[in-house]
Design an enzyme around this catalytic site. Structure first.
Site, mmCIF file in Angstrom:
data_model
loop_
_atom_site.group_PDB
_atom_site.id
_atom_site.type_symbol
_atom_site.label_atom_id
_atom_site.label_comp_id
_atom_site.label_asym_id
_atom_site.label_seq_id
_atom_site.Cartn_x
_atom_site.Cartn_y
_atom_site.Cartn_z
ATOM 1 N N GLU A 1 -6.732 37.090 47.399
ATOM 2 C CA GLU A 1 -7.367 36.618 48.783
ATOM 3 C C GLU A 1 -6.067 36.067 49.653
ATOM 4 O O GLU A 1 -5.548 35.193 49.451
ATOM 5 C CB GLU A 1 -8.455 35.459 48.525
ATOM 6 C CG GLU A 1 -9.249 35.190 49.450
ATOM 7 C CD GLU A 1 -8.504 34.072 50.559
ATOM 8 O OE1 GLU A 1 -8.353 34.554 51.900
ATOM 9 O OE2 GLU A 1 -8.644 32.728 50.490
ATOM 10 N N CYS B 1 -7.164 30.423 56.312
ATOM 11 C CA CYS B 1 -7.187 31.876 56.454
ATOM 12 C C CYS B 1 -8.359 32.315 57.139
ATOM 13 O O CYS B 1 -8.218 33.380 57.851
ATOM 14 C CB CYS B 1 -6.909 32.618 55.314
ATOM 15 S SG CYS B 1 -7.926 32.004 53.803
ATOM 16 N N LYS C 1 -2.259 27.521 37.891
ATOM 17 C CA LYS C 1 -0.710 27.235 38.447
ATOM 18 C C LYS C 1 -1.221 26.860 39.747
ATOM 19 O O LYS C 1 -1.289 27.559 40.764
ATOM 20 C CB LYS C 1 -0.022 28.582 38.481
ATOM 21 C CG LYS C 1 1.533 28.370 38.390
ATOM 22 C CD LYS C 1 2.146 27.618 39.614
ATOM 23 C CE LYS C 1 2.151 28.345 40.862
ATOM 24 N NZ LYS C 1 2.998 27.428 41.987
ATOM 25 N N GLU D 1 -0.372 35.788 61.614
ATOM 26 C CA GLU D 1 -1.041 34.486 61.012
ATOM 27 C C GLU D 1 -0.113 33.467 61.296
ATOM 28 O O GLU D 1 1.064 33.072 60.589
ATOM 29 C CB GLU D 1 -1.376 34.541 59.518
ATOM 30 C CG GLU D 1 -2.154 33.374 59.007
ATOM 31 C CD GLU D 1 -2.908 33.395 57.737
ATOM 32 O OE1 GLU D 1 -3.770 33.167 57.463
ATOM 33 O OE2 GLU D 1 -2.043 33.782 56.840
#
Length: 453
Positions: free
Chosen positions: A230, A264, A155, A355
Site C-alpha cells: 500500500e 496517502c 516492524k 505526493e
C-alpha cells in the site's frame, strides 16, 4: 550499548522515549520463536482462536484513551483522530475474529470424485507499518493474519514504535500465545531488510513510500515471497458544476488536511469545473483560513504538526511563490506548516502530480467530463478520490473511468475495515481489509478424492 532510536514529540521536539533497535540476529531469533508459536496457534480450534482475538479487541477497548494519548505524543495526531485510530485497531481485531470460523474452502463439482479446497495459513507474516497511521495500519495486517492462523512480526516506523509495542503487550495480557505477535522496532534498512529477506517469513505486508515499496518488491521477487503493498497517492477531488458547491467546498479542507496531509488518500488535487471555479475558491478560502492548527492534545485542534523536521523540509520544497490560500500555524518548537491551497499552476508542475505528504493542495480548473477524467488520471498513482455531482449517470461513468481503487461520490470516505482497500498503478499491489482480508494470508490447497477407485 545497542543502537537506539529516539522518539520525539512532533509538536514540541521533546524526547518521548528511547527504544532499542532490533538487529538482524534478533530478527532471526524472532522468526524462530514465531514459527514455533504459529504451529500451535494454527492447531487450535477455530472457535478458540476467535475467542482470544475478541479478548484482544476488548483489551484494546479498555485502553483506548491510553493508546490515543500515546499516539498524540509520538505522532502528533490530534486527540480526536488518535481516539478514532485506537478504536479502529479494536474494531479490526473484533472483525477479524468473526472471520476465523468463516474461513471456508469450497466443494467444486468434478467428474469421477469429490474436489475440495482448504485455506491454510502461510506461516510467519512480516508487517512493516508506517508512521502516518501507526495503530490502524499495524492492525490492518496483524489482525487478519493472526485470524487466518499465522504468526506476525511487526516492524513499526522508527519514529512511531510506542503504540505498536503497547498493542503487543495488551494482546499478550489478553491471552494471545507468547511469541505469536512480536514487535521489532528499528531501522528500515536493518530490521526491515532482515525481515524482508528472511527465508522463514512467508509474506510481507508493507505500507509506505512507492520508492521503498519497489525495493521491497525486488527483494521479495528473489524468493518469490508473497507481498502486499500500500504505497503513495495523489488523489483527485472532482467537483462538477451541477454539484452542491457549498457542501463540496465545506468538505474540501479536511479532505486533505486530516492528519496534517500525511495521508496517502488525501484529496490534494481539487479539480473544479470552470463555470463554478471562482465561486468554489470564494467558498473554500474561509474554510482553509479558519482551520485550528495547534496543540494536538487540545480537543479544539483540527490539525497538528508534521512528523519530523525532514518531512517539514520536504513539504516546504514543494510550495512555490504565487497565488495561494493560507491558514496559520504556531511559531516556535515543533514541525509546523500552515494549511495551504495553491492556484494558477500548470497541471504538470511537481506539486500537482507528486505526493507532497503535507497540508498542501492545488486547485485546477477543467472543462468537461472527459477533461476531468484526463486530469484525474494524469499521475502515476491511483489510490483514492472523490467526485461531486447530482447526476447519478455521471457519477457512475466517472467512477468507472477514474483509475483508482477507492472512490467516493459526494463524500470523502476511503477506508472502512469491512470493505477492500488498495490502489492502482504506483499506489500498490493487492488489497487489504474487507471480507476477503483473511484469505490474503492463506494458501489454497486443492484435494481431489476419487469415487471410482
Amino acid at each position: 550499548m545497542p543502537d537506539q532510536h529516539h522518539v520525539l514529540n512532533p509538536a514540541t521536539e521533546e524526547l518521548v522515549a528511547t527504544v532499542p533497535a532490533t538487529t538482524p540476529a534478533e530478527v532471526d531469533a524472532a522468526v524462530t520463536r514465531a514459527a514455533r508459536a504459529q504451529a500451535s496457534w494454527a492447531a487450535l480450534a477455530p472457535a478458540d482462536r476467535a475467542r482470544i482475538l475478541r479478548r484482544v479487541a476488548d483489551a484494546v477497548d479498555r485502553h483506548i484513551e491510553e493508546l490515543a494519548l500515546l499516539e498524540v505524543r509520538e505522532a502528533g495526531h490530534t486527540l480526536g483522530n488518535a481516539r478514532w485510530e485506537a478504536g479502529n485497531a479494536r474494531d479490526l481485531f473484533a472483525y477479524a475474529a468473526g472471520g476465523v470460523e468463516r474461513l471456508t474452502g469450497r466443494q467444486i463439482p468434478v467428474p469421477g470424485g469429490v474436489n475440495i479446497t482448504f485455506q491454510e495459513p502461510l506461516g510467519v507474516i512480516g508487517v512493516i507499518a508506517p508512521w502516518n497511521f501507526p495503530m490502524p495500519i499495524a492492525a490492518w495486517g496483524t489482525a487478519p493474519a493472526l485470524a487466518a492462523g499465522n504468526a506476525v512480526l511487526l516492524k513499526p516506523a522508527e519514529t512511531t514504535p510506542l503504540t505498536a509495542l503497547r498493542l503487543a503487550e495488551l494482546a499478550l495480557e489478553a491471552g494471545l500465545p507468547e511469541h505469536l505477535f512480536q514487535v521489532l522496532p528499528g531501522a528500515g534498512d536493518v530490521a526491515g531488510d532482515a525481515l524482508v529477506e528472511h527465508p522463514g517469513v512467508a509474506k510481507i505486508v508493507f505500507t509506505g513510500s512507492t520508492r521503498v515499496g519497489k525495493q521491497i518488491m525486488a527483494k521479495c521477487a528473489d524468493r518469490v515471497k508473497r507481498l502486499t503493498l500500500e504505497l503513495g497517492g495523489k488523489s483527485p477531488n472532482i467537483v462538477f458544476a451541477d454539484a452542491d458547491i457549498e457542501a463540496a467546498a465545506a468538505s474540501a479542507p479536511m479532505a486533505f488536511l486530516d492528519n496534517s496531509g500525511q495521508d496517502c488518500c488525501a484529496r490534494t488535487r481539487i479539480l473544479v469545473q470552470r463555470p463554478v471555479y471562482d465561486r468554489f475558491l470564494e467558498l473554500l478560502a474561509p474554510g482553509i483560513e479558519s482551520v485550528v492548527v495547534g496543540d494536538p492534545a487540545d480537543e479544539k485542534t483540527q490539525m497538528g504538526p508534521l512528523i519530523s523536521k525532514s518531512q517539514l523540509e520536504r513539504v516546504r520544497s514543494y510550495v512555490p511563490e504565487g497565488p495561494a490560500i493560507r491558514g496559520t500555524a504556531p511559531d516556535g518548537p515543533g514541525f509546523w506548516f500552515p494549511p495551504t491551497v495553491l492556484t494558477g499552476l500548470d497541471p504538470t508542475a511537481a506539486v500537482c502530480v507528486e505526493e507532497v505528504f503535507g497540508p498542501v493542495a492545488v486547485v485546477l480548473p477543467f472543462e468537461d467530463e472527459a477533461d476531468a477524467v484526463r486530469l484525474a488520471n494524469s499521475t502515476e498513482y491511483g489510490l483514492s478520490g472523490s467526485l461531486w455531482t447530482r447526476d447519478v449517470g455521471r457519477a457512475l461513468r466517472v467512477s468507472g473511468a477514474v483509475k483508482a481503487g477507492n472512490l467516493s461520490v459526494n463524500s470523502h470516505s476511503s477506508v472502512r475495515y469491512w470493505t477492500p482497500f488498495g490502489g492502482y498503478g504506483q499506489s500498490g499491489l493487492g488489497r487489504e481489509l474487507g471480507p476477503d482480508a483473511l484469505t490474503a494470508f492463506t494458501e489454497t490447497k486443492n484435494v481431489f478424492i476419487s469415487t471410482e477407485a
